[in-house]
Design an enzyme around this catalytic site. Structure first.
Site, mmCIF file in Angstrom:
data_model
loop_
_atom_site.group_PDB
_atom_site.id
_atom_site.type_symbol
_atom_site.label_atom_id
_atom_site.label_comp_id
_atom_site.label_asym_id
_atom_site.label_seq_id
_atom_site.Cartn_x
_atom_site.Cartn_y
_atom_site.Cartn_z
ATOM 1 N N ARG A 27 0.824 -1.210 0.000
ATOM 2 C CA ARG A 27 0.000 0.000 0.000
ATOM 3 C C ARG A 27 0.858 1.261 0.000
ATOM 4 N NH1 ARG A 27 -5.629 -0.826 1.706
ATOM 5 N NH2 ARG A 27 -5.743 1.376 2.139
ATOM 6 N N ASN A 101 -7.635 5.276 8.913
ATOM 7 C CA ASN A 101 -7.352 5.494 7.493
ATOM 8 C C ASN A 101 -8.370 6.519 7.009
ATOM 9 O OD1 ASN A 101 -6.569 5.294 4.856
ATOM 10 N ND2 ASN A 101 -7.576 3.335 4.477
ATOM 11 N N GLY A 102 -7.901 7.611 6.415
ATOM 12 C CA GLY A 102 -8.843 8.631 5.944
ATOM 13 C C GLY A 102 -8.444 9.993 6.472
ATOM 14 N N GLU A 492 -0.073 4.845 -20.619
ATOM 15 C CA GLU A 492 0.170 3.867 -19.565
ATOM 16 C C GLU A 492 1.661 3.508 -19.493
ATOM 17 O OE1 GLU A 492 -1.111 2.767 -17.058
ATOM 18 O OE2 GLU A 492 -0.285 0.779 -16.650
ATOM 19 N N LYS A 496 3.948 3.971 -16.164
ATOM 20 C CA LYS A 496 4.683 2.863 -15.544
ATOM 21 C C LYS A 496 6.118 3.294 -15.263
ATOM 22 C CE LYS A 496 2.419 0.584 -14.262
ATOM 23 N NZ LYS A 496 1.031 0.904 -14.411
ATOM 24 N N HIS A 515 2.857 19.664 -32.332
ATOM 25 C CA HIS A 515 2.247 20.869 -31.749
ATOM 26 C C HIS A 515 2.900 21.259 -30.427
ATOM 27 C CE1 HIS A 515 -0.821 20.869 -34.832
ATOM 28 N NE2 HIS A 515 -0.999 19.577 -34.601
HETATM 29 C C1 AGP Z 1 -1.157 2.469 -11.513
HETATM 30 O O1 AGP Z 1 0.062 1.849 -11.686
HETATM 31 C C2 AGP Z 1 -1.268 3.330 -10.340
HETATM 32 N N1 AGP Z 1 -0.749 2.740 -9.183
HETATM 33 C C3 AGP Z 1 -2.503 4.167 -10.195
HETATM 34 O O2 AGP Z 1 -2.495 5.094 -11.249
HETATM 35 C C4 AGP Z 1 -3.867 3.454 -10.172
HETATM 36 O O3 AGP Z 1 -4.161 2.932 -11.437
HETATM 37 C C5 AGP Z 1 -4.943 4.449 -9.720
HETATM 38 O O4 AGP Z 1 -4.638 4.914 -8.443
HETATM 39 C C6 AGP Z 1 -6.338 3.873 -9.753
HETATM 40 O O5 AGP Z 1 -6.481 2.820 -8.864
HETATM 41 P P1 AGP Z 1 -7.765 1.897 -8.885
HETATM 42 O O6 AGP Z 1 -7.779 1.183 -10.200
HETATM 43 O O7 AGP Z 1 -7.572 0.944 -7.739
HETATM 44 O O8 AGP Z 1 -8.948 2.776 -8.714
#
Ligand code: AGP
Length: 619
Positions: A27, A101-102, A492, A496, A515
């Site tokens: 996480r 959490n939050g 994407e 990455k 552009h």
């Molecule tokens: C992707 O590699 C990221 N870690 C991040 O952009 C992720 O896709 C985004 O936070 C959305 O997460 P979710 O699909 O769990 O909603």
């Protein structure tokens, strides 16, 4: 964001909770802590800044058992990462410990009120107000019921929060609660032992029987089970559900990183994604849990896709697939933008959330907005039972098991496959796909897992990705270009690379390069061009020429045997010859590997990239 683990039962709760936290490392976090009751019901807290092993090291030779514990990995929002700001936080008398959490949006106001009542704060966090407020409510109400005090506290909190409370006032008990969308709370059922966690992988080794807390719900968890109630205290009956995830899927095995394991799992994970969904003999796509009848599909006036990060990029490809096969207009929006732009919605609109975790706050907020406007809501989700799956009218599960790597790989490709299936499903229901075209599309997607397997094999045997990675590891910037179906894949690919190597990378629609971004091109700027032999191939070749004319280095993803393109570029990564609508999924694979191999060479922490979290549960 923050990770939570808790345990009550006969085993050493400290060990179970620390192990649970270890499984939540993906996480992302900056500090960690644990609170436990000892055999005399005294409360102890240990907290550290930085990595989890700093905490586990402290307990290495500690053999004293604990019947109950809660633990936390923190991703700082209020207060810098340091020991005093790490969770658990405790009440002034030391009897109540809280992990959270939050965000408590009104924490300043609550803090001032509590300070006025003589409470002294030891941290800069919003969480600490929760511990003091529970204590205040418990004392001032002269109630012996800690649960009442927790409920009264929840009523005062603004924002979204998930909390777990451990206290000497009620030993052998964990009190867990969820307010809003700040991440999930999972209650795990064992034999005379119970678990609480923010995510399933924390407890999967011990149990696959779980229940989830909804917004406003509270659980009183003891070794013999859990009692649930809503915000007014009315009891709720909840039955645990069985999670079909394999505990081994959350292990790294012989791979150096989870991310690499998950990249190489994709032949299997996409086989699983397709399982039960396509029937070649009947020429059918089945999406039973979408809960959408043909008449609802026929009534649709359009589709709005909401998502964040990689899931948003998946949505950009989904738009093209759905528009091609259904004629419906599709718009794609970031979850964080959607609800603030007064979107035009009605009950004939499909609002589709794409979210691997099913807990991304911005995406959930967008779903909520869509529900209020009476749109038909659906989610493409990986985590079974997550909030997005629960609040949507219909769901398409990714069926890929847990994804631990923070940088998504197998969930990204699974969401692309789900979008392809959805496009075929809608096209069928709306009569925009004739039988032959449908049969062709279904036959094609059935071949995808094998094509992915072959792509991975060829990358592994040719060593091409390692060679390209070694050549360009020291570059500070990268440009990724794609067009049509490959533009979202360029985005994407760049994301990455950014996420795990910390190299600045931009994805761009190839035609837009002239552009602006063309000004960046020089001999130090590598450009990754996705240029398979498709209807836009010639246009992509002309982009390659433009980069080369400015001395830029080009790494091309080209269709096998396209020697003409290969001769124009510095490095070539071959793509298998495949149907046009599958090629973007195949192109995503080498870009995942390229980001991985560059990150390995730069020595970054691939499974725990700095500042990132697997699911983003704050706004
Ligand atoms: C992707 O590699 C990221 N870690 C991040 O952009 C992720 O896709 C985004 O936070 C959305 O997460 P979710 O699909 O769990 O909603």
């Amino acid at each position: 964001m923050c990770g939570i683990a808790g345990y009550v039962g006969p085993r050493n709760a400290k060990t179970v909770v620390l192990e649970g936290l270890k499984r939540l490392e993906y996480r992302g976090y900056d500090s960690a802590g644990i609170a436990f009751l000892d055999q005399h019901d005294l409360l102890h807290i240990a907290r550290v800044k930085g990595r989890l092993h700093n905490l586990t090291d402290r307990f290495r030779n500690d053999l004293d058992s604990a019947p109950a514990a809660i633990g936390h990995t923190r991703w700082a929002t209020h207060g810098v990462p340091c020991e005093k700001n790490a969770h658990p936080h405790r009440s002034a008398d030391g009897e109540i410990a809280v992990v959270h959490n939050g965000i408590v949006e009104n924490y300043q106001e609550l803090r001032s009120q509590l300070q006025g009542n003589g409470y002294v704060f030891a941290s800069d966090t919003d969480t600490e107000v929760i511990a003091h407020l529970i204590h205040y409510n418990w004392k001032s109400r002269k109630t012996s019921d800690l649960v009442d005090a927790v409920r009264a506290t929840l009523r005062k909190l603004k924002g979204s929060s998930a909390i777990v409370v451990l206290s000497t006032l009620r030993p052998d008990t964990l009190i867990a609660a969820r307010l809003g969308n700040a991440g999930g709370v999972v209650i795990g059922y064992g034999e005379n032992e119970m678990y609480v966690a923010s995510d399933i992988p924390a407890i999967l080794k011990h149990t696959c029987r779980v229940a989830f807390l909804e917004n406003g719900e509270l659980a009183v968890v003891t070794p013999s089970g859990a009692a649930y109630s809503d915000s007014s205290g009315t009891p709720i009956i909840k039955h645990p559900v069985k999670i079909e995830w394999d505990a081994a899927a959350a292990e790294k095995g012989s791979f150096a990183h989870y991310m690499l394991k998950e990249i190489f799992e994709q032949e299997q994970s996409l086989t699983d994604t397709l399982r039960g969904r396509i029937d070649i003999s009947r020429n059918q796509v089945r999406l039973d849990m979408l809960n959408m009848t043909d008449s609802v599909a026929r009534r649709l006036s359009g589709v709005t896709i909401v998502a964040c990060g990689s899931s948003y990029y998946a949505g950009l490809l989904g738009k093209q697939l759905i528009e091609r096969l259904t004629g419906l207009h599709v718009e794609v929006d970031f979850g964080s933008e959607f609800r603030y732009r007064h979107p035009v919605l009605d009950e004939n609109r499909l609002v589709l959330a794409i979210t691997q975790s099913g807990e991304t706050t911005d995406t959930l907020a967008a779903l909520e907005e869509a529900r209020e406007r009476k749109a038909f809501t659906a989610s493409i989700v990986s985590v079974v039972g997550s909030q997005a799956a629960r609040v949507s009218d219909g769901v398409i599960y990714m069926q890929v098991g847990p994804e631990i790597g923070v940088a998504t790989t197998k969930a990204f490709t699974a969401s692309l496959v789900d979008l392809y299936l959805l496009a075929v499903f809608l096209g069928t229901a709306r009569g925009t796909l004739d039988t032959n075209r449908r049969a062709e599309l279904i036959r094609n997607i059935a071949t995808l897992p094998r094509l992915v397997g072959k792509t991975l094999e060829s990358m592994q045997h040719s060593g091409v990705i390692e060679a390209v990675a070694s050549k360009y590891t020291d570059r500070a910037n990268f440009l990724y270009l794609g067009r049509g179906l490959h533009y979202p894949i360029a985005l994407e690919g760049a994301l990455k690379l950014k996420e795990i190597s910390y190299i600045h990378a931009e994805g761009y629609p190839a035609g837009e390069m002239k552009h602006g971004p063309i000004a960046l091109i020089d001999e130090r700027m590598p450009t990754v061009v996705i240029a398979p032999k498709d209807s836009l191939h010639e246009k992509m070749v002309s982009q390659i020429e433009q980069v080369k004319a400015r001395n830029g280095a080009v790494i091309a993803l080209a269709t096998q045997d396209d020697t003409e393109t290969a001769h124009k570029v510095d490095d070539v990564v071959w793509l298998l010859n495949a149907p046009e609508m599958l090629t973007p999924i195949l192109a995503a694979i080498p870009l995942q590997l390229l980001a991985y191999e560059i990150a390995v060479r730069r020595g970054t922490d691939i499974d725990h990239p700095r500042n990132l979290a697997k699911s983003v549960t704050v706004e």
